[in-house]
Scaffold this active site. Structure first.
Site, PDB file in Angstrom:
ATOM      1  CB  CYS A   1      34.813  14.230  45.372  1.00  0.00           C
ATOM      2  SG  CYS A   1      34.037  15.554  43.872  1.00  0.00           S
TER       3      CYS A   1
ATOM      4  CG  HIS B   1      28.353  39.375  40.093  1.00  0.00           C
ATOM      5  ND1 HIS B   1      28.395  40.950  40.189  1.00  0.00           N
ATOM      6  CD2 HIS B   1      27.334  38.937  40.136  1.00  0.00           C
ATOM      7  CE1 HIS B   1      27.160  41.646  39.951  1.00  0.00           C
ATOM      8  NE2 HIS B   1      26.214  40.656  39.312  1.00  0.00           N
TER       9      HIS B   1
END
Length: 503
Positions: free
Chosen positions: A176, A133
């Protein structure tokens, strides 16, 4: 804290069963159950731990469905009294004990539904941990998908942008251009693929699943502990929780007490002699290292990405286990489908055998009946009916001329009777030999032969005397031969009856 996390999620009505009463086992019962758990841990080959919010309550983080849980109180319009920040929460004895069991390779993998990051901070390696989760202390790039450990809790939940650029440099040296999102899932978000894949595979491999602090109401995480029993003939499930769980009846062992007490008692057992639950060390906490900017890799960040190659490897293992399971189920189904057919064949075979037995009995009865008929017919044919003509020789109405005729007729009849007697003796002798009564027939046959011979002799003598008289009348009342012959004739039926009666 967890209150802010709950408030940041999307509205969702079905949050499961809330506020169920807690149960506490007695001390002696707890000791006995922990002994059993320790024994199963020693015997198990692959142990997987499944953790929920219940293991973090002693760290000051409230659970969600307990009597004073976040969603239980939310339904009443209240909030938990505990107000510990994510930063101040520290790994509990249970977290540290789990980290030690993983380090010793006793526990192979940990699957958690918690987003508090305490497993990360306790020192459980990433390759041994799946956070289904999410984690408040981890961000993920939306382009390169790298996961980066944060130095503080995420300000957002639900995989929203945190306002930070991705710090990762590509292999070609270029930075990135991705943006970081928080790694805290909302109700309808997809679970992280790699974590889910590895969790599935480890759950299939587990022959002992231990649940700690979870009511197992959220799926798929809530069903994974059952895989130990599903994929292993002797697989076991142990649930350690204060509240009743969804799979309470399916567990081999339910322990109702605080998980910290369970772990403390477990480490005090003889099988763990010399071991102790380690204390939390802030210097080894990745979150603290990021906050203090110390002991970091050259990249300047801590990579928390789950290894894709590891996920592919475990996926293959999981697929093999599941395929083997399906193969066994198919064989069982085929066997069950064939069982009625086999039963039908057996029933038909049994009916055929019964029919053949009845047919055989009928044949035997018919054979016995035929034999009895033959014996009866033989017996009837063997009875000699001797007609006795009682002639009143003293009668004055009888002429001497008729005596010779009578004697001749009687002689012929006696000869015929002799032949009949011979046939009778032959038939009776045959029956006696077959019936095991040769001794009886032998003695009676001798008697009949003697009587027959004696009869013929005496009749011949009587007839010869009458023949010598030249036809002159004779007073046969003075003659004893004829009366003797008649006496013999009278005796023959009695002997024949005794012979046939013996048969």
């Amino acid at each position: 804290m967890s209150c802010n996390y709950a408030e940041g999620l999307s509205p969702y009505e079905n949050k499961g069963k809330l506020g169920a009463p807690e149960k506490f086992d007695g001390q002696d019962e707890v000791e006995s159950k922990v002994d059993q758990l320790a024994s199963w841990i020693q015997e198990a080959k692959h142990i997987v731990l499944h953790t929920g919010a219940g293991i973090s309550t002693s760290a000051g983080i409230p659970d969600f469905r307990g009597p004073r849980g976040v969603w239980t109180l939310e339904k009443k319009g209240e909030k938990p009294e505990i107000n510990v920040s994510w930063d101040d929460a520290k790994p509990t004895p249970t977290h540290m004990a789990i980290a030690k069991l993983v380090e010793m390779d006793i526990v192979k993998f940990v699957i958690t539904q918690n987003i508090d990051g305490l497993h990360l901070r306790s020192g459980v390696p990433r390759e041994k941990l799946a956070e289904l989760h999410g984690n408040m202390f981890v961000d993920q790039c939306d382009k390169c998908k790298k996961m980066i450990v944060r130095d503080s809790p995420s300000p957002t939940v639900g995989q929203k942008y945190t306002g930070t650029d991705c710090p990762v440099y590509k292999d070609n040296g270029r930075k990135c251009r991705g943006k970081l999102r928080d790694f805290v899932l909302d109700w309808e978000d997809n679970l992280p693929d790699d974590d889910l894949t590895i969790s599935d595979s480890h759950s299939m491999m587990a022959d002992l699943s231990i649940v700690m602090g979870s009511t197992l109401q959220i799926i798929p995480a809530g069903n994974m502990p059952l895989y130990a029993k599903k994929y292993h003939e002797n697989g076991k499930l142990v649930i350690c929780n204060l509240q009743p769980t969804k799979h309470y009846s399916k567990a081999d062992l339910n322990i109702h007490t605080y998980v910290d007490d369970i772990m403390t008692k477990l480490f005090n057992k003889d099988c763990y002699l010399g071991l102790s639950i380690p204390e939390y060390c802030a210097d080894q906490d990745p979150v603290r290292r990021m906050a203090d900017n110390r002991d970091l890799p050259e990249s300047g960040y801590i990579d928390y990405t789950q290894c894709p190659n590891l996920a592919r490897t475990f996926k293959k293992r999981g697929d093999d286990i599941h395929e083997q399971y399906l193969k066994i189920k198919r064989e069982e189904k085929k066997r069950k489908s064939l069982e009625p057919e086999k039963c039908t064949k057996l029933i038909k075979l049994e009916q055929k055998v019964i029919t053949e037995k009845k047919s055989t009995k009928r044949i035997l009865k018919k054979s016995v009946k035929s034999e009895e008929t033959i014996k009866s017919e033989s017996k009837e044919s063997s009875v000699v009916h001797i007609v006795e003509e009682v002639i009143d020789l003293d009668s004055d109405d009888n002429d001497n001329s008729d005596i010779k005729d009578i004697h001749d007729e009687l002689k012929v009849e006696i000869k015929q009777d002799s032949l009949a007697l011979g046939m009778c003796i032959y038939c009776l002798g045959s029956l006696a030999n077959r019936g095991g009564m040769g001794g009886i027939m032998n003695s009676n046959s001798i008697r009949l032969d003697k009587l027959t011979n004696d009869l013929n002799r005496r009749l011949n003598e009587s007839l010869s005397k009458n023949g010598d008289s030249g036809g002159d009348t004779t007073d046969i009342s003075d003659t004893n031969s004829d009366s003797d012959a008649l006496e013999v004739i009278e005796e023959i039926p009695i002997v024949v009856q005794s012979v046939t009666g013996s048969c």
